[in-house]
Scaffold this motif. Structure first.
Motif, PDB file in Angstrom:
ATOM      1  N   LEU A 113      24.226  18.485  -1.474  1.00 26.21           N
ATOM      2  CA  LEU A 113      24.155  18.118  -0.059  1.00 26.21           C
ATOM      3  C   LEU A 113      22.717  18.225   0.438  1.00 26.21           C
ATOM      4  O   LEU A 113      22.234  17.363   1.182  1.00 26.21           O
ATOM      5  N   MET A 114      22.054  19.278  -0.004  1.00 26.79           N
ATOM      6  CA  MET A 114      20.649  19.491   0.363  1.00 26.79           C
ATOM      7  C   MET A 114      19.790  18.321  -0.109  1.00 26.79           C
ATOM      8  O   MET A 114      18.981  17.771   0.647  1.00 26.79           O
ATOM      9  N   PHE A 115      19.966  17.932  -1.368  1.00 26.58           N
ATOM     10  CA  PHE A 115      19.216  16.805  -1.925  1.00 26.58           C
ATOM     11  C   PHE A 115      19.563  15.507  -1.205  1.00 26.58           C
ATOM     12  O   PHE A 115      18.690  14.678  -0.937  1.00 26.58           O
ATOM     13  N   GLY A 116      20.858  15.331  -0.898  1.00 24.36           N
ATOM     14  CA  GLY A 116      21.299  14.091  -0.268  1.00 24.36           C
ATOM     15  C   GLY A 116      20.696  13.887   1.109  1.00 24.36           C
ATOM     16  O   GLY A 116      20.173  12.803   1.423  1.00 24.36           O
ATOM     17  N   ILE A 117      20.753  14.920   1.951  1.00 23.08           N
ATOM     18  CA  ILE A 117      20.184  14.799   3.299  1.00 23.08           C
ATOM     19  C   ILE A 117      18.677  14.614   3.234  1.00 23.08           C
ATOM     20  O   ILE A 117      18.100  13.791   3.950  1.00 23.08           O
ATOM     21  N   ASN A 118      18.024  15.359   2.349  1.00 22.94           N
ATOM     22  CA  ASN A 118      16.567  15.245   2.213  1.00 22.94           C
ATOM     23  C   ASN A 118      16.158  13.838   1.769  1.00 22.94           C
ATOM     24  O   ASN A 118      15.155  13.293   2.234  1.00 22.94           O
ATOM     25  N   THR A 119      16.963  13.249   0.889  1.00 21.39           N
ATOM     26  CA  THR A 119      16.680  11.891   0.418  1.00 21.39           C
ATOM     27  C   THR A 119      16.855  10.874   1.539  1.00 21.39           C
ATOM     28  O   THR A 119      16.052   9.948   1.685  1.00 21.39           O
ATOM     29  N   LEU A 120      17.884  11.032   2.351  1.00 19.38           N
ATOM     30  CA  LEU A 120      18.090  10.137   3.493  1.00 19.38           C
ATOM     31  C   LEU A 120      16.924  10.226   4.478  1.00 19.38           C
ATOM     32  O   LEU A 120      16.449   9.214   5.005  1.00 19.38           O
ATOM     33  N   ILE A 121      16.463  11.443   4.722  1.00 23.74           N
ATOM     34  CA  ILE A 121      15.309  11.620   5.607  1.00 23.74           C
ATOM     35  C   ILE A 121      14.099  10.870   5.052  1.00 23.74           C
ATOM     36  O   ILE A 121      13.362  10.203   5.785  1.00 23.74           O
ATOM     37  N   GLY A 122      13.905  10.968   3.741  1.00 22.19           N
ATOM     38  CA  GLY A 122      12.795  10.257   3.106  1.00 22.19           C
ATOM     39  C   GLY A 122      12.905   8.751   3.294  1.00 22.19           C
ATOM     40  O   GLY A 122      11.909   8.078   3.582  1.00 22.19           O
ATOM     41  N   PHE A 123      14.125   8.210   3.154  1.00 17.67           N
ATOM     42  CA  PHE A 123      14.314   6.764   3.313  1.00 17.67           C
ATOM     43  C   PHE A 123      13.950   6.316   4.732  1.00 17.67           C
ATOM     44  O   PHE A 123      13.286   5.302   4.921  1.00 17.67           O
ATOM     45  N   PHE A 124      14.371   7.083   5.738  1.00 22.03           N
ATOM     46  CA  PHE A 124      14.089   6.705   7.121  1.00 22.03           C
ATOM     47  C   PHE A 124      12.623   6.942   7.501  1.00 22.03           C
ATOM     48  O   PHE A 124      12.091   6.281   8.395  1.00 22.03           O
ATOM     49  N   LEU A 125      11.959   7.868   6.815  1.00 20.78           N
ATOM     50  CA  LEU A 125      10.534   8.091   7.070  1.00 20.78           C
ATOM     51  C   LEU A 125       9.651   7.076   6.347  1.00 20.78           C
ATOM     52  O   LEU A 125       8.520   6.825   6.768  1.00 20.78           O
ATOM     53  N   GLY A 126      10.168   6.477   5.271  1.00 25.71           N
ATOM     54  CA  GLY A 126       9.376   5.572   4.446  1.00 25.71           C
ATOM     55  C   GLY A 126       8.706   4.434   5.192  1.00 25.71           C
ATOM     56  O   GLY A 126       7.516   4.162   4.997  1.00 25.71           O
ATOM     57  N   PRO A 127       9.445   3.713   6.067  1.00 24.54           N
ATOM     58  CA  PRO A 127       8.812   2.583   6.770  1.00 24.54           C
ATOM     59  C   PRO A 127       7.766   2.991   7.802  1.00 24.54           C
ATOM     60  O   PRO A 127       7.008   2.151   8.282  1.00 24.54           O
ATOM     61  N   ALA A 177      12.653   8.024  -2.228  1.00 33.11           N
ATOM     62  CA  ALA A 177      13.301   7.489  -1.027  1.00 33.11           C
ATOM     63  C   ALA A 177      12.262   6.955  -0.038  1.00 33.11           C
ATOM     64  O   ALA A 177      12.468   5.919   0.607  1.00 33.11           O
ATOM     65  N   LEU A 178      11.120   7.653   0.087  1.00 30.94           N
ATOM     66  CA  LEU A 178      10.030   7.161   0.933  1.00 30.94           C
ATOM     67  C   LEU A 178       9.548   5.791   0.449  1.00 30.94           C
ATOM     68  O   LEU A 178       9.337   4.875   1.258  1.00 30.94           O
ATOM     69  N   ALA A 179       9.398   5.647  -0.861  1.00 32.11           N
ATOM     70  CA  ALA A 179       8.927   4.385  -1.427  1.00 32.11           C
ATOM     71  C   ALA A 179       9.933   3.261  -1.187  1.00 32.11           C
ATOM     72  O   ALA A 179       9.552   2.130  -0.855  1.00 32.11           O
ATOM     73  N   ARG A 228       0.825  -1.201   0.000  1.00 36.36           N
ATOM     74  CA  ARG A 228       0.000   0.000   0.000  1.00 36.36           C
ATOM     75  C   ARG A 228       0.862   1.255   0.000  1.00 36.36           C
ATOM     76  O   ARG A 228       0.624   2.186  -0.769  1.00 36.36           O
ATOM     77  N   PHE A 229       1.856   1.280   0.860  1.00 32.94           N
ATOM     78  CA  PHE A 229       2.619   2.513   0.993  1.00 32.94           C
ATOM     79  C   PHE A 229       3.721   2.666  -0.051  1.00 32.94           C
ATOM     80  O   PHE A 229       4.171   3.775  -0.316  1.00 32.94           O
ATOM     81  N   ILE A 230       4.146   1.571  -0.653  1.00 30.00           N
ATOM     82  CA  ILE A 230       4.982   1.707  -1.852  1.00 30.00           C
ATOM     83  C   ILE A 230       4.173   2.429  -2.927  1.00 30.00           C
ATOM     84  O   ILE A 230       4.652   3.351  -3.591  1.00 30.00           O
ATOM     85  N   ALA A 231       2.911   1.995  -3.072  1.00 29.95           N
ATOM     86  CA  ALA A 231       2.011   2.650  -4.026  1.00 29.95           C
ATOM     87  C   ALA A 231       1.750   4.093  -3.615  1.00 29.95           C
ATOM     88  O   ALA A 231       1.710   5.003  -4.467  1.00 29.95           O
ATOM     89  N   ALA A 232       1.572   4.324  -2.312  1.00 32.89           N
ATOM     90  CA  ALA A 232       1.306   5.680  -1.829  1.00 32.89           C
ATOM     91  C   ALA A 232       2.446   6.616  -2.187  1.00 32.89           C
ATOM     92  O   ALA A 232       2.232   7.730  -2.684  1.00 32.89           O
TER      93      ALA A 232
END
Length: 455
Positions: A328-342, A283-285, A158-162
């Motif tokens: 750097l801005m994109f990199g940190i933001n992407t990492l945050i997305g990965f950790f928020l994804g689950p 990254a969230l997905a 569901r949340f991969i789709a989200a």
């Protein structure tokens, strides 16, 4: 007959049903992702409403949701049809939802007061239709399977789709507005939401035709709505998750809503907004997709605490990134997305677990009410985030479509970094209070199946 119920409760579901269920949240995020990232800036920069008034409007409309979410949960739990309790709503409410979305993103030819009244009415209507669809959809995940790991996998789909839907919205929406509008953003927003509405309706109907409801309340169950509410208030794991959902959604929506202002007014490169939000959504997905693997090795409670602590630290670190350090801005933001994804598949899987806990403890099951109150918590968290953004922008002297003062820029940076970071750290602490660990859950579900097999 009892054996059949036992078998249905423990059945493992196939890939087709997981995909069919998951695709519904692409449709929901054609609305939710737009609300999170673009509704506020639509109201301030396209409709021309004052930021403070918009913040108040968004928060007040959530008071209405305080009644509609639990009410919808009670209605869904008591629905009887040949299609089940929850699936019929996905078939019949899809088109009205599309119409409400178009109306919300329509700018009427009225004065400021008239536009604000229009915003109150249409936004309330859209959120009402969203509730009518999303509450049964969320509850559906709790009755498709009773297997905890399978349930986590289902909700991960569901949340991969989200997050796929969020990525599409974040990357393409502003370009679609320009393309459809041809210089007229008001028309562009209308046509963009019409396109999203048609696509979402098809996806909601897909859920209806590809899923099956297998778990039912105990046959002897007779409960009043207030009894369902009392059961929830007496369910400590659910109460912790309710608070957690509110806190985390405040973090997510605040970061999404502030990102548009951050790229446009602080970084000064509005053309990068789509890419900034899209990489974050991807990254969230990915994070959501990794959830079933993570839960094989780490208890859900411990995993949630670790993830939110990482989000909090990284968000606070991001405040020190200069405006010209794009990578750097994109990199940190992407990492945050990965950790928020689950976070989302974990939380909704745990909400389904708390429905099992209520049935084990009381002998009564109210799956839709469990998820309805959870959905309200999330929407309230999102409303608080949007209101805080709007109020802070107004307090810092924000003026739409003009260069911002130093104070306004500082406020925008804090709304993307330190403020949601601190909120994420609070979420990690709150999760310590959750008591339904994996060992307890196995005992609960084993005893529930034993009861069903002896009925």
């Amino acid at each position: 007959m009892a054996q059949t119920e036992h078998e249905l409760a423990s059945v493992r579901i196939g890939l087709k049903e997981k995909i069919g269920y998951g695709i519904g949240d692409v449709g929901f995020n054609f609305y939710w992702a737009n609300i999170s990232a673009f509704l506020l800036i639509f109201y301030t920069d396209t409709m021309g409403l004052p930021a403070a008034a918009v913040g108040t409007m968004i928060l007040i409309t959530k008071i209405i949701d305080a009644f509609t979410d639990p009410a919808m949960g009670a209605v869904a739990d008591r629905t009887r049809s040949r299609f089940g309790k929850f699936r019929p709503y996905l078939l019949f409410a899809a088109v009205p939802m599309a119409a409400a979305g178009v109306l919300t993103y329509t700018t009427p030819d009225l004065g400021e007061g008239g536009k604000l009244i229009w915003a109150y009415g249409t936004y309330s209507l859209m959120m009402l239709m969203y509730t009518i669809l999303s509450t049964p959809y969320s509850a559906l995940s709790g009755v498709i399977t009773a297997n905890s790991q399978d349930r986590t996998t289902l909700i991960s789909f569901r949340f991969i789709a989200a997050f796929t839907g969020t990525t599409l919205v974040n990357y393409f929406t502003l370009d679609m507005v320009k393309w459809f509008g041809q210089g007229d953003d008001k028309l562009g927003w209308q046509l963009t939401m019409a396109a999203y509405g048609v696509a979402a309706a098809i996806m909601f109907m897909t859920v209806f035709f590809t899923t099956r409801e297998r778990i039912s309340p105990p046959r002897e169950q007779k409960s009043a709505v207030m009894g369902d509410i009392r059961d929830l208030l007496d369910n400590r794991p659910w109460l912790v998750l309710f608070a957690l959902a509110l806190i985390i959604m405040t973090t997510i929506v605040m970061r999404a809503g502030a990102s548009v202002y951050y790229m446009k007014y602080y970084v000064g490169q509005a053309d990068l907004t789509g890419a900034f939000l899209a990489t974050y959504s991807i990254a969230l997905a990915i994070g959501a997709a990794c959830t079933p693997l993570m839960t094989r090795f780490i208890d859900k409670k411990k995993l949630m605490m670790l993830l939110m602590a990482a989000v909090g630290v990284l968000s606070c670190v991001m405040v020190f990134v200069p405006k010209d350090a794009i990578w750097l801005m994109f990199g940190i933001n992407t990492l945050i997305g990965f950790f928020l994804g689950p976070k989302s598949p974990l939380a909704f899987s745990m909400f389904a677990d708390t429905a099992d806990y209520t049935e084990w403890k009381t002998g009564r099951r109210a799956t839709a009410m469990t998820f309805a109150a959870a959905t309200f918590s999330q929407k309230l968290g999102g409303a608080i985030a949007s209101a805080v953004i709007a109020w802070m922008l107004a307090a810092m002297g924000y003026v739409a479509n003009e260069a911002q003062s130093g104070a306004s820029q500082l406020g925008i940076v804090l709304l993307l970094t330190v403020i949601p970071g601190v909120i994420a750290l609070i979420a990690a602490f709150v999760m310590r209070l959750y008591t339904l660990d994996d060992e307890t859950l196995v005992r609960v579900q084993t005893e529930l199946l034993a009861r069903k097999s002896t009925v």
